[in-house]
Motif scaffolding. Structure first.
Motif, short mmCIF file in Angstrom:
data_model
loop_
_atom_site.label_atom_id
_atom_site.label_comp_id
_atom_site.label_asym_id
_atom_site.label_seq_id
_atom_site.Cartn_x
_atom_site.Cartn_y
_atom_site.Cartn_z
N UNK A 51 2.08 2.53 2.44
CA UNK A 51 1.35 3.48 3.37
C UNK A 51 2.04 4.07 4.21
N UNK A 52 3.20 3.57 4.91
CA UNK A 52 4.38 4.45 5.70
C UNK A 52 4.95 5.48 4.64
N UNK A 53 5.25 5.23 3.51
CA UNK A 53 5.90 6.02 2.86
C UNK A 53 5.04 7.50 2.33
N UNK A 54 3.82 6.92 1.99
CA UNK A 54 2.87 7.97 1.80
C UNK A 54 2.68 9.11 3.25
N UNK A 55 2.51 8.14 4.22
CA UNK A 55 2.27 9.06 5.27
C UNK A 55 3.82 9.84 5.52
N UNK A 103 9.25 2.00 7.36
CA UNK A 103 9.64 1.34 6.18
C UNK A 103 10.42 0.28 6.02
N UNK A 104 11.38 0.08 6.98
CA UNK A 104 12.26 -0.86 6.89
C UNK A 104 11.96 -1.96 7.94
N UNK A 105 10.86 -1.93 8.43
CA UNK A 105 10.23 -3.19 9.34
C UNK A 105 8.94 -3.84 8.74
N UNK A 106 9.10 -5.12 8.90
CA UNK A 106 8.16 -6.15 8.61
C UNK A 106 6.99 -6.28 9.73
N UNK A 107 5.82 -5.61 9.45
CA UNK A 107 4.71 -5.70 10.35
C UNK A 107 3.68 -6.54 10.10
N UNK A 108 3.77 -7.31 9.13
CA UNK A 108 2.78 -8.40 8.86
C UNK A 108 2.88 -9.40 9.82
N UNK A 109 1.70 -9.89 10.45
CA UNK A 109 1.60 -10.89 11.63
C UNK A 109 0.97 -11.86 11.04
N UNK A 110 1.79 -12.67 10.05
CA UNK A 110 1.55 -13.89 9.21
C UNK A 110 2.29 -15.11 9.55
N UNK A 111 1.53 -16.30 9.87
CA UNK A 111 2.26 -17.39 10.44
C UNK A 111 1.44 -18.59 9.66
#
Length: 511
Positions: free
Chosen positions: A200-204, A403-411
């Motif tokens: 999504x960030x790449x398309x943006x 694009x270089x960051x991990x924004x998934x908030x999964x635990x």
């Protein structure tokens, strides 16, 4: 010998229905006692089948994991690092979407490739058996498809209704394999979520970069239009202020000061004409010296007049000197009056010149103000385009860095661990109890069905015969068949019918 069951008459069906509707607990207990061996045999068969299934079946080991997922994700590049304040329904839909992502084909295929499940006989049986080739000619099937079907059957996931906790369970024939698959699913699930955010960030970023070139061109054109109009209109500015406006302020200040000087010069000139009591005359050193000499000489002349009289030569000399000083004072006053006149004329000329310049500058200012209205409009257009361009540029850089960051908030709140025991099949003791219980139940139901069928098909063997003693085959006994009372049964609602003719038959309960 008379047959055990006489031939049926046309009224056997109504009689059988009558006997069926009159079956009571005593009759059921009778059949259960008579066929108890069948029930025991069915229970034994069920026990043997259940135990055999437990021994033969391959065990299943189920591993359960619990995940907490924030449907909004982390806003690392925003003002806050927490989640956005969104509607509850939107967050729930987002959480359900991510649950479907966990069960998606992309995640499962990644796990299959990572753990090489296509070479695992549990997921891809020998020979490549699949539902696609069942009942038809053998067709080559991609092993990944077969492994995908097998893994999809062994995987289950759901979301807690009151939270964002996902429950995931995986079963295989080996506990360690179940743990490995669960861990791989969690890792690939995170990777898939991160890949979605990155995509999504790449398309943006691509969309913003495609617009940046056109926006930059628009900003340059707008700024060039501003400078061109300023140059053609002759608008010069310094520190954000037009030169004409600055000149107008300066001319007004000079004109005000010149008018003040003109008023002062006119006042001095008029005072000089009136008698020389002006401050300028008082400040003249020459005039002051002459007046001081004149005063001293006048005093000396008065003393000589008292001493020598009016005709004395010395007094005549003093009088001559007094006249000479008086003439010099008059000439000095004339000079000062002329200087005041010149100062007045000069101040008046300066005022007239500044008034002309003020009119010229005022005309220029009004013209520049009209041009400045258009200039401000062009400047606003250029500023708006520049603001949009800067916003798009900053957004593009931010999206590129995201694009270089991990924004998934999964635990993971419950990591997959080895289960204490298998989840299927049950233990031998449990299977034995279950099989025996099922066999016992089915056997009892079968015996009861058999007894009811016998009573329906042979109405002569009515329920009242359950209380009749067993007769010897060599000594038959005539039994008069009487209709059962209708009180307390469904037949109480039927109309009375004449009793059928009594029939005699030999009945052996063990038959």
């Amino acid at each position: 010998m008379q047959p055990p069951y006489p031939a049926r008459s046309n009224s056997s069906a109504p009689e059988g229905l009558t006997n069926y509707l009159q079956i009571d607990l005593g009759r059921l207990a009778y059949w259960l006692r008579q066929k108890f061996r069948w029930i025991v045999a069915a229970a034994l068969i069920g026990l043997v089948l259940a135990v055999s299934y437990t021994v033969i079946s391959k065990p299943r080991y189920t591993v359960t994991s619990e995940l907490v997922i924030d449907p909004a994700g982390l806003q690392i590049v925003g003002e806050e690092t927490g989640s956005r304040n969104e509607m509850r329904e939107t967050l729930l839909l987002n959480a359900d979407s991510k649950l479907q992502t966990l069960l998606s084909r992309n995640v499962l295929l990644r796990v299959i490739e990572k753990l090489d499940l296509t070479n695992d006989i549990e997921f891809v049986p020998a020979g490549g058996f699949s539902l696609f080739s069942f009942g038809g000619p053998a067709t080559p099937v991609d092993p990944r498809i077969i492994a995908l079907e097998s893994l999809n059957k062994r995987l289950a996931a759901q979301r807690d209704e009151k939270s964002f906790v996902l429950f995931m369970s995986v079963w295989t024939w080996d506990a360690e394999k179940s743990i490995r698959i669960s861990q791989a699913l969690i890792e690939e699930f995170k990777a898939e979520l991160n890949a979605g955010d990155v995509d999504g960030a790449k398309r943006t970023t691509d969309s913003l970069l495609a617009r940046l070139t056109e926006l930059k061109k628009g900003v340059i054109e707008a700024e060039e239009a501003v400078e061109t109009f300023r140059r053609e209109s002759g608008l010069r500015s310094s520190q954000g202020e037009l030169s004409s406006s600055r000149s107008m302020v300066q001319v007004d200040t000079q004109l005000r000061e010149a008018r003040e000087r003109l008023i002062a010069a006119d006042s001095r000139y008029k005072q000089m004409l009136a008698g020389g009591n002006d401050s300028l005359a008082m400040q003249s050193a020459t005039l002051a010296a002459l007046r001081a000499q004149y005063s001293t000489l006048k005093q000396e002349a008065d003393e000589q007049l008292l001493t020598f009289g009016t005709r004395h030569p010395r007094r005549a000399a003093v009088q001559s000197r007094l006249q000479s000083l008086d003439q010099e004072i008059a000439r000095e006053m004339s000079r000062l009056t002329l200087a005041a006149r010149n100062e007045y004329d000069q101040a008046k000329a300066v005022v007239e010149k500044l008034e002309g310049e003020s009119e010229t500058v005022s005309t220029s200012v009004f013209s520049d103000n009209d041009a400045q209205v258009r200039l401000r409009e062009l400047s606003r257009e250029a500023s708006a385009r520049a603001a949009v361009y800067e916003a798009f540029l900053g957004r593009a850089r931010m999206a590129a860095e995201r694009q270089q960051l991990d924004t998934t908030n999964l635990r993971v709140i419950s990591a997959p661990i080895a289960p204490r025991e298998r989840s299927w099949p049950p233990s031998i003791a449990q299977a034995a109890v279950f099989g025996a219980g099922v066999g016992l139940t089915l056997g009892a139901l079968g015996v009861l069905a058999f007894g009811i069928a016998m009573d329906v098909n042979h109405p002569q063997r009515g329920p009242e015969h359950a209380r009749t003693e067993t007769l010897d085959e060599d000594y038959p006994k005539e039994i008069e068949r009487k209709p059962a009372p209708r009180t307390g049964s469904l037949l109480s609602m039927l109309p009375d019918e004449p009793s059928p003719a009594p029939r005699s038959y030999r009945w052996n309960p063990d038959a």
